[in-house]
Write a protein that holds these residues in place. Structure first.
Motif, mmCIF file in Angstrom:
data_model
loop_
_atom_site.group_PDB
_atom_site.id
_atom_site.type_symbol
_atom_site.label_atom_id
_atom_site.label_comp_id
_atom_site.label_asym_id
_atom_site.label_seq_id
_atom_site.Cartn_x
_atom_site.Cartn_y
_atom_site.Cartn_z
ATOM 1 N N LEU A 1 0.858 -1.172 0.000
ATOM 2 C CA LEU A 1 0.000 0.000 0.000
ATOM 3 C C LEU A 1 0.894 1.220 0.000
ATOM 4 C CD1 LEU A 1 -2.894 1.047 0.245
ATOM 5 C CD2 LEU A 1 -2.648 0.891 2.686
ATOM 6 N N ARG A 2 0.687 2.092 -0.946
ATOM 7 C CA ARG A 2 1.459 3.326 -1.029
ATOM 8 C C ARG A 2 0.610 4.487 -0.552
ATOM 9 N NH1 ARG A 2 5.371 2.823 -6.183
ATOM 10 N NH2 ARG A 2 6.346 0.947 -5.417
ATOM 11 N N LEU A 3 1.260 5.442 0.025
ATOM 12 C CA LEU A 3 0.549 6.539 0.640
ATOM 13 C C LEU A 3 1.236 7.847 0.316
ATOM 14 C CD1 LEU A 3 -1.741 7.064 2.706
ATOM 15 C CD2 LEU A 3 -0.006 6.932 4.469
ATOM 16 N N LYS A 4 0.512 8.775 -0.207
ATOM 17 C CA LYS A 4 1.046 10.115 -0.473
ATOM 18 C C LYS A 4 0.685 11.039 0.678
ATOM 19 C CE LYS A 4 2.770 9.362 -4.520
ATOM 20 N NZ LYS A 4 4.161 9.325 -4.754
ATOM 21 N N GLU A 5 -0.537 10.947 1.147
ATOM 22 C CA GLU A 5 -0.988 11.814 2.226
ATOM 23 C C GLU A 5 -1.922 11.002 3.109
ATOM 24 O OE1 GLU A 5 -3.644 15.834 2.800
ATOM 25 O OE2 GLU A 5 -2.591 15.518 0.915
ATOM 26 N N ASN B 1 5.386 6.902 9.298
ATOM 27 C CA ASN B 1 6.627 7.104 8.559
ATOM 28 C C ASN B 1 6.443 6.521 7.167
ATOM 29 O OD1 ASN B 1 8.058 8.206 10.745
ATOM 30 N ND2 ASN B 1 8.501 6.165 11.518
ATOM 31 N N VAL B 2 7.001 7.212 6.182
ATOM 32 C CA VAL B 2 6.909 6.780 4.794
ATOM 33 C C VAL B 2 8.321 6.740 4.223
ATOM 34 C CG1 VAL B 2 5.965 7.350 2.523
ATOM 35 C CG2 VAL B 2 4.644 7.856 4.568
ATOM 36 N N ASN C 1 9.845 5.565 -1.386
ATOM 37 C CA ASN C 1 8.936 5.065 -2.424
ATOM 38 C C ASN C 1 7.465 5.283 -2.088
ATOM 39 O OD1 ASN C 1 11.043 4.045 -4.065
ATOM 40 N ND2 ASN C 1 11.245 2.317 -2.666
ATOM 41 N N GLY C 2 7.196 5.940 -0.979
ATOM 42 C CA GLY C 2 5.817 6.186 -0.576
ATOM 43 C C GLY C 2 5.191 5.061 0.207
ATOM 44 N N ASN C 3 5.976 4.073 0.612
ATOM 45 C CA ASN C 3 5.458 2.955 1.404
ATOM 46 C C ASN C 3 5.451 3.317 2.885
ATOM 47 O OD1 ASN C 3 5.274 1.040 -0.818
ATOM 48 N ND2 ASN C 3 7.502 1.079 -0.788
ATOM 49 N N VAL C 4 4.355 3.044 3.552
ATOM 50 C CA VAL C 4 4.266 3.297 4.983
ATOM 51 C C VAL C 4 5.105 2.242 5.708
ATOM 52 C CG1 VAL C 4 2.725 3.441 6.971
ATOM 53 C CG2 VAL C 4 1.972 4.309 4.759
ATOM 54 N N THR C 5 6.098 2.702 6.468
ATOM 55 C CA THR C 5 6.984 1.791 7.201
ATOM 56 C C THR C 5 6.772 1.858 8.700
ATOM 57 O OG1 THR C 5 8.728 3.463 7.252
ATOM 58 C CG2 THR C 5 8.756 1.879 5.418
ATOM 59 N N GLY C 6 6.104 2.878 9.171
ATOM 60 C CA GLY C 6 5.823 3.012 10.595
ATOM 61 C C GLY C 6 4.434 3.573 10.799
ATOM 62 N N LEU C 7 3.732 3.035 11.796
ATOM 63 C CA LEU C 7 2.366 3.469 12.059
ATOM 64 C C LEU C 7 2.143 3.469 13.565
ATOM 65 C CD1 LEU C 7 -0.205 4.282 10.522
ATOM 66 C CD2 LEU C 7 -0.840 1.869 10.475
ATOM 67 N N ASN C 8 1.759 4.620 14.091
ATOM 68 C CA ASN C 8 1.486 4.745 15.517
ATOM 69 C C ASN C 8 -0.005 4.986 15.699
ATOM 70 O OD1 ASN C 8 1.204 5.436 18.174
ATOM 71 N ND2 ASN C 8 2.959 6.799 18.234
ATOM 72 N N LEU C 9 -0.686 3.966 16.204
ATOM 73 C CA LEU C 9 -2.126 4.049 16.448
ATOM 74 C C LEU C 9 -2.431 3.890 17.930
ATOM 75 C CD1 LEU C 9 -3.386 1.964 13.397
ATOM 76 C CD2 LEU C 9 -3.388 4.449 13.666
ATOM 77 N N LYS D 1 2.054 -3.725 3.852
ATOM 78 C CA LYS D 1 3.052 -4.795 3.766
ATOM 79 C C LYS D 1 4.485 -4.359 4.068
ATOM 80 C CE LYS D 1 0.085 -7.911 2.556
ATOM 81 N NZ LYS D 1 -0.390 -8.862 3.519
ATOM 82 N N HIS D 2 4.752 -3.056 4.073
ATOM 83 C CA HIS D 2 6.105 -2.568 4.318
ATOM 84 C C HIS D 2 6.301 -2.090 5.754
ATOM 85 C CE1 HIS D 2 7.202 -2.804 0.081
ATOM 86 N NE2 HIS D 2 5.960 -2.430 -0.156
ATOM 87 N N LEU D 3 5.315 -2.310 6.603
ATOM 88 C CA LEU D 3 5.430 -1.852 7.986
ATOM 89 C C LEU D 3 6.590 -2.536 8.695
ATOM 90 C CD1 LEU D 3 1.919 -1.576 9.672
ATOM 91 C CD2 LEU D 3 3.565 0.230 9.244
ATOM 92 N N ALA D 4 7.418 -1.738 9.338
ATOM 93 C CA ALA D 4 8.501 -2.256 10.165
ATOM 94 C C ALA D 4 8.251 -1.934 11.634
ATOM 95 C CB ALA D 4 9.841 -1.663 9.725
ATOM 96 N N HIS D 5 7.483 -0.890 11.899
ATOM 97 C CA HIS D 5 7.219 -0.424 13.253
ATOM 98 C C HIS D 5 5.716 -0.175 13.392
ATOM 99 C CE1 HIS D 5 8.217 2.776 16.555
ATOM 100 N NE2 HIS D 5 7.269 1.950 16.912
ATOM 101 N N LEU D 6 5.085 -0.836 14.374
ATOM 102 C CA LEU D 6 3.646 -0.697 14.577
ATOM 103 C C LEU D 6 3.351 -0.580 16.065
ATOM 104 C CD1 LEU D 6 0.717 -0.745 13.511
ATOM 105 C CD2 LEU D 6 0.841 -3.251 13.555
ATOM 106 N N ASP D 7 2.671 0.494 16.440
ATOM 107 C CA ASP D 7 2.269 0.698 17.827
ATOM 108 C C ASP D 7 0.745 0.682 17.904
ATOM 109 O OD1 ASP D 7 1.728 1.495 20.432
ATOM 110 O OD2 ASP D 7 3.233 3.091 20.439
ATOM 111 N N LEU D 8 0.223 -0.336 18.582
ATOM 112 C CA LEU D 8 -1.216 -0.479 18.783
ATOM 113 C C LEU D 8 -1.560 -0.469 20.272
ATOM 114 C CD1 LEU D 8 -1.965 -3.267 16.153
ATOM 115 C CD2 LEU D 8 -2.626 -0.863 16.026
#
Length: 102
Positions: free
Chosen positions: A1-5, A19-20, A23-31, A46-53
């Motif tokens: 999944l690619r993300l511009k905004e 974090n992106v 290439n525009g791939n989301v690599t970190g997501l803080n939820l 699929k490119h997530l390396a860091h995930l906070d849930l």
């Protein structure tokens, strides 16, 4: 999944970010503390390396099992009792679990 905004202003109590890569791939997501009703959309990152849930009242984590690049996973203060779905995350080097305060 690619993300511009990414606009997540509508999530009540949102305290995180993302974090992106170049290439525009989301690599970190803080939820942390988002308390969404459905987290299944995460499997598309699929490119997530860091995930906070952390602190989300999550009961199961099967939606995370198909994130092959995940290295850091924070699941503290949730109600997860079974983490066997994480057994094939070969790159996972940090798993942070802590039960919610009673």
């Amino acid at each position: 999944l690619r993300l511009k905004e990414l606009s997540i202003d509508d999530i009540t109590g949102y305290s995180g970010g993302y974090n992106v890569d170049e290439n525009g791939n989301v690599t970190g997501l803080n939820l942390y503390e988002t308390n969404l009703l459905d987290y299944s959309f995460i499997k598309d990152f699929k490119h997530l390396a860091h995930l906070d849930l952390g602190n989300n009242h999550i009961w199961e984590c099967a939606f995370i099992e198909d994130l092959p690049q995940l290295r850091y996973l924070y699941l503290s203060e949730n109600n997860i009792s079974d983490i066997t779905s994480l057994k094939n995350l070969d790159d996972l080097s940090l798993l942070y679990l802590m039960l919610p305060p009673q």
